[in-house]
Design an enzyme around this catalytic site. Sequence first.
Site: not given
Ligand code: C5P
Length: 217
Positions: A33, A62, A67
């Site tokens: 990601k 995000k 649109p």
């Molecule tokens: O390091 P960690 O496991 O917390 O990373 C989680 C990833 O998922 C990060 O890139 C964060 O931006 C993303 N994320 C999140 N919560 C959300 C959406 C995305 O933690 N609601």
Amino acid sequence: MSSKRLIVALDFRNFDEMSKFVVRLDPNTCIVKVGLQLFIAEGAKVLEFLSSQGFEIFLDLKLHDIPNTVHKAVQEIAKYNVSMTTIHLQGGTEMIAAANEAKLKTKILGVSLLTSLDESDTQMLYSNAFDKQFNNLIAVANNTEVDGIVCSSKELVMLSDSPLLKVIPGIRNQNLLDDQKRVMTSKEAYENGANYIVVGRPITQSENIEQAIIEYS
Ligand code: C5P
């Protein structure tokens, strides 16, 4: 899409840090990601590099705009080898439709309510309870051609009947005492219906990355 279900968040500051880390990953065992920080710092060359290394890419920007603007942004994303990308469901049905029209092979994931929001935020922003506002957004997702949603493990249990792909961040198999509050283990998340989990620091900061990949897969 493949059978891989672990998405490793490449939350690095720049290309060098990212490329030194990804040599430790196997494109056959995980998806990667790319988020806002790395994409803003380095741009599309990150996508070109990861694609050349054989990785399936989740580009997590995000999107939330009118649109026409989202349509054009997704058109650009779809030119790269990006298998999933994110938009905010709060952009509404027209914006979601515009993203879908431009997506080609890229799957569109809708972000529901950010995990940083709680009951007091949804009351202030929407005069609505958190769960009701969440369900409104899921209804929007179900009435459009969005491919999946991103939500926390807490909301995952409300989606057992949904056919949408469920992508779940906030996964911890050990307590890291960090900023993730509503966490679930990888085993629980898969058992509760997650199609993919997103894991960052427990893997990127692990002393044994290969072992951590096995543990979260
Ligand atoms: O390091 P960690 O496991 O917390 O990373 C989680 C990833 O998922 C990060 O890139 C964060 O931006 C993303 N994320 C999140 N919560 C959300 C959406 C995305 O933690 N609601």
